[in-house]
Motif scaffolding. Structure first.
Motif, PDB file in Angstrom:
ATOM      1  N   ALA A  74       0.826  -1.216   0.000  1.00  0.00           N
ATOM      2  CA  ALA A  74       0.000   0.000   0.000  1.00  0.00           C
ATOM      3  C   ALA A  74       0.858   1.262   0.000  1.00  0.00           C
ATOM      4  O   ALA A  74       1.835   1.368   0.754  1.00  0.00           O
ATOM      5  N   THR A  75       0.485   2.208  -0.843  1.00  0.00           N
ATOM      6  CA  THR A  75       1.179   3.501  -0.906  1.00  0.00           C
ATOM      7  C   THR A  75       0.282   4.570  -0.280  1.00  0.00           C
ATOM      8  O   THR A  75      -0.939   4.363  -0.165  1.00  0.00           O
ATOM      9  N   PRO A  76       0.857   5.739   0.034  1.00  0.00           N
ATOM     10  CA  PRO A  76       0.010   6.835   0.521  1.00  0.00           C
ATOM     11  C   PRO A  76      -1.088   7.173  -0.489  1.00  0.00           C
ATOM     12  O   PRO A  76      -2.235   7.400  -0.105  1.00  0.00           O
ATOM     13  N   VAL A  96     -11.707   3.668  14.063  1.00  0.00           N
ATOM     14  CA  VAL A  96     -10.822   2.868  13.207  1.00  0.00           C
ATOM     15  C   VAL A  96     -10.040   1.935  14.126  1.00  0.00           C
ATOM     16  O   VAL A  96      -9.424   2.392  15.100  1.00  0.00           O
ATOM     17  N   LEU A  97     -10.119   0.645  13.834  1.00  0.00           N
ATOM     18  CA  LEU A  97      -9.292  -0.332  14.562  1.00  0.00           C
ATOM     19  C   LEU A  97      -8.195  -0.802  13.608  1.00  0.00           C
ATOM     20  O   LEU A  97      -8.465  -1.518  12.645  1.00  0.00           O
ATOM     21  N   HIS A  98      -6.973  -0.350  13.893  1.00  0.00           N
ATOM     22  CA  HIS A  98      -5.814  -0.853  13.151  1.00  0.00           C
ATOM     23  C   HIS A  98      -5.422  -2.171  13.790  1.00  0.00           C
ATOM     24  O   HIS A  98      -4.815  -2.201  14.867  1.00  0.00           O
ATOM     25  N   ASN A  99      -5.790  -3.242  13.125  1.00  0.00           N
ATOM     26  CA  ASN A  99      -5.563  -4.566  13.710  1.00  0.00           C
ATOM     27  C   ASN A  99      -4.641  -5.430  12.847  1.00  0.00           C
ATOM     28  O   ASN A  99      -3.920  -6.278  13.372  1.00  0.00           O
ATOM     29  N   ALA A 100      -4.654  -5.215  11.520  1.00  0.00           N
ATOM     30  CA  ALA A 100      -3.841  -6.052  10.617  1.00  0.00           C
ATOM     31  C   ALA A 100      -2.378  -5.994  11.048  1.00  0.00           C
ATOM     32  O   ALA A 100      -1.871  -4.952  11.466  1.00  0.00           O
ATOM     33  N   GLY A 101      -1.726  -7.135  10.961  1.00  0.00           N
ATOM     34  CA  GLY A 101      -0.312  -7.159  11.318  1.00  0.00           C
ATOM     35  C   GLY A 101       0.310  -8.461  10.867  1.00  0.00           C
ATOM     36  O   GLY A 101      -0.397  -9.444  10.609  1.00  0.00           O
ATOM     37  N   ILE A 102       1.623  -8.449  10.727  1.00  0.00           N
ATOM     38  CA  ILE A 102       2.339  -9.699  10.436  1.00  0.00           C
ATOM     39  C   ILE A 102       3.462  -9.879  11.453  1.00  0.00           C
ATOM     40  O   ILE A 102       3.937  -8.919  12.063  1.00  0.00           O
ATOM     41  N   ASN A 126       4.425   1.380   8.434  1.00  0.00           N
ATOM     42  CA  ASN A 126       4.299   2.381   7.362  1.00  0.00           C
ATOM     43  C   ASN A 126       2.872   2.455   6.812  1.00  0.00           C
ATOM     44  O   ASN A 126       2.285   3.535   6.741  1.00  0.00           O
ATOM     45  N   ALA A 127       2.332   1.298   6.410  1.00  0.00           N
ATOM     46  CA  ALA A 127       0.982   1.305   5.828  1.00  0.00           C
ATOM     47  C   ALA A 127      -0.043   1.748   6.869  1.00  0.00           C
ATOM     48  O   ALA A 127      -1.026   2.423   6.535  1.00  0.00           O
ATOM     49  N   THR A 128       0.197   1.385   8.112  1.00  0.00           N
ATOM     50  CA  THR A 128      -0.713   1.807   9.192  1.00  0.00           C
ATOM     51  C   THR A 128      -0.703   3.331   9.312  1.00  0.00           C
ATOM     52  O   THR A 128      -1.746   3.976   9.476  1.00  0.00           O
TER      53      THR A 128
END
Ligand code: NDP
Length: 253
Positions: A74-76, A96-102, A126-128
């Motif tokens: 993902a880019t800005p 907004v729940l920022h939950n995605a992660g690796i 960065n993408a977050t």
């Protein structure tokens, strides 16, 4: 957490969840919908997102919107395009729940693969950040916005072997603190949740020998996830909460 939310806690709320296709994010999206929210599901896998949206619909809840966005690339500009699309379908975002992660590689620093390191930083940090920046105008249209990041115990206290993942979660805590202070005078609170060891695919890949039955499920964590999205946490900002406060970090014995 002992919290008894009202059935209509999230009525008229519009909440976006990243990583809504699986694990904790999937459960959070379903739970927010169950408590009255209109949810926007973000993920990289169309089929899995559609299945979550169908499940929400099958329960007769507010229909969910879903969008694919691969945070690994993902880019800005892509995040801004998504925000523009969103502003065509919703007037604001209340949460907004920022939950995605690796996870990356669980291995000592001298063995961390630089490419995997960069991938972890791209998805988890960065993408977050790109997404947060793009979504802030919609969040600031809410009378009581809640921006929630997902941390980890290794994002507060470094532990051997947790490499890029730990460093990315320290960065997440930092991003939350900076934003919380910047928006103190606005109707936007910013906090972190540390889920603690939870029965998901990510946990199983970090601890392949662990008995998953000894772990809490995503559903067990939902009281905190609900509380932070609803008005009962209205005055809280700049804080990092544990969904399992009494749990010691590490493998469950
Ligand atoms: P899972 O691996 O079960 O789910 C991760 C979610 O993130 C999935 O929806 C996944 O999508 C999505 N995702 C991963 N990579 C990308 C990408 N490149 N673009 C878009 N979406 C992506 O993890 P958990 O539910 O366990 O973890 C959720 C959060 O909780 C993470 O931030 C994690 O660090 C944190 N956490 C988890 C703990 C645990 O014990 N489970 C403990 C402490 C923190 P897809 O379905 O396509 O794979």
């Amino acid at each position: 957490m002992h919290y008894q939310p009202q059935d209509n806690l999230l009525q008229n709320r519009i909440i976006l969840v990243t990583g809504a296709s699986d694990g904790i994010g999937r459960e959070a999206a379903l739970t927010y919908a169950r408590f009255g929210a209109s949810v926007i599901l973000l993920g990289r896998n169309e089929q899995k997102l559609r299945a979550v949206a169908n499940e929400i619909q099958a329960h007769g809840l507010h229909p969910a919107h879903w969008f694919t966005l691969d945070l690994a690339t993902a880019t800005p500009a892509e995040c801004h395009t998504l925000a523009t699309k969103l502003s065509g379908i919703v007037p604001r975002l209340d949460g907004v729940l920022h939950n995605a992660g690796i996870l990356g590689d669980v291995t000592p620093m001298d063995k961390q693969d630089p490419q995997t390191w960069q991938a972890v930083m791209q998805v988890n940090v960065n993408a977050t950040f790109f997404l947060t920046q793009a979504l802030l105008p919609l969040l600031l249209k809410s009378e009581s916005g809640s921006l929630v990041f997902t941390s980890s115990s290794v994002g507060r206290q470094g532990r051997a072997g947790w490499g890029a993942y730990a460093v990315s979660k320290f960065a997440t805590e930092g991003m939350m603190q900076v934003l919380a202070e910047e928006y103190k005078q606005h109707n936007l609170r910013v906090n972190c949740i540390n889920p603690g060891g939870t029965r998901t695919a990510m946990r199983a890949s970090a601890f392949p020998t662990e008995d998953p039955a000894k772990l809490k499920t995503p559903r067990d964590l939902m009281p905190l996830y609900l509380w932070l999205m609803g008005d009962d946490s209205r005055r809280k900002t700049g804080m990092s909460f544990d969904a399992q406060p009494n749990r010691k970090p590490g493998i469950s014995e």
